[in-house]
Write an enzyme that holds these catalytic residues in place. Sequence first.
Site, mmCIF file in Angstrom:
data_model
loop_
_atom_site.group_PDB
_atom_site.id
_atom_site.type_symbol
_atom_site.label_atom_id
_atom_site.label_comp_id
_atom_site.label_asym_id
_atom_site.label_seq_id
_atom_site.Cartn_x
_atom_site.Cartn_y
_atom_site.Cartn_z
ATOM 1 C CD GLN A 79 -2.798 2.074 2.329
ATOM 2 O OE1 GLN A 79 -1.929 1.815 3.056
ATOM 3 N NE2 GLN A 79 -4.262 1.483 2.299
ATOM 4 C CE1 TYR A 155 -2.533 9.905 7.626
ATOM 5 C CE2 TYR A 155 -3.824 7.403 6.526
ATOM 6 C CZ TYR A 155 -3.836 8.164 8.037
ATOM 7 O OH TYR A 155 -3.199 7.619 8.744
ATOM 8 N N GLY A 310 -9.228 -6.343 9.208
ATOM 9 C CA GLY A 310 -7.908 -5.428 9.989
ATOM 10 C C GLY A 310 -7.620 -6.139 11.446
#
Length: 357
Positions: A79, A155, A310
């Site tokens: 990623q 982000y 996750g």
Amino acid sequence: MASLTRSRSVPTTIPNHANFEYYVQRARSAGLVMTEGTLIVHQGTNWPNAAGIWSMDHARAWKRITDEVHNVGGKIFCQLWHKKLAEKPVPGPSAVQARGGEGLFERFGLDKSAGYSMPEPIEDPMAIIADYKNAALMAKEAGFDGVELHSANGYLVHQFLDFNTNKRTDKWGGSVENRCRFGLETLKALISVWGPDRVGIKMNPCGGYDDVGMPLEETKETFTYYIEEILKLKVAYIQLVNYLPQMDPELDGKKRGTPHDVLKTYGPLVKDPSNPSASNTTKLLLNGALNPDQANELISSQLIDAAVFGTLWIGNPDLQTRVEQGKELNMQLDHKTFYGFPGNDPKVGYSDYPDAV
């Protein structure tokens, strides 16, 4: 396995043996491992001990990990991540300083005293896109199976999408088309290295992080256009993230994000369960507070192609095997050990969770 920033690349941004153990443990049963957010340039973060992928030193260290992931039968995507937060001003779409919010720092034991810096507006976004392309090239040197563009959680790519953080008046800001341009051009750069079937993208339309989060109608308009344009690029997958109230910080006494049903809103753009033959080549992945039973139901109903977990992967390195064999899942997790910090044992809460007996 979702991308999970764990901050164990000590003492630098170069992956180490703790990272090696962690990924290999989970690759033995995961269908696809997505790495933690991996920095494309050093100036992209103040996050301690996050891994990088901008140099041959990084590529060689990751190669040791990817080789062993493949040896145990796993697949792994890197990623690609860029943040605007740092000790000194760093690039951002506009000079908009994030205020942050209450809740996230305390939950994970993070120190919020450093605050947020004022970003310097990016003069030429194509220069940052070139950094993404370089990182994609390094990821190929490192032996990854593909790359995922981090386009979520406030982000850099998400900051371009959101008009609260993107105040530009050039071709990179203003209209929906212009605000989506940075993410789309970055994807094209990654595709030029990997081809479309080895590039994925993660997005969180609900926002909340780092002061992103537009009103609902503007959010739907922006992400509908964004997804429609991404589908034209025929990328491997789009990973949608559900709204998670526990991860949504508060500002001025109110949650910052824009809650809505992301699967119901955007899923039909990617996958039409009433006409599977008309589905796009791009796969639809869903992430966020799912359990295995919910995931199986969504897949069986052809609403998604795959589910992304996750937190469950943190405490269950053999998660897929446990689910297949009906074994109990470990839910005893210490949030204060999710992230590693200088001076702490990197194994604790990271590679010391056992497989099911």
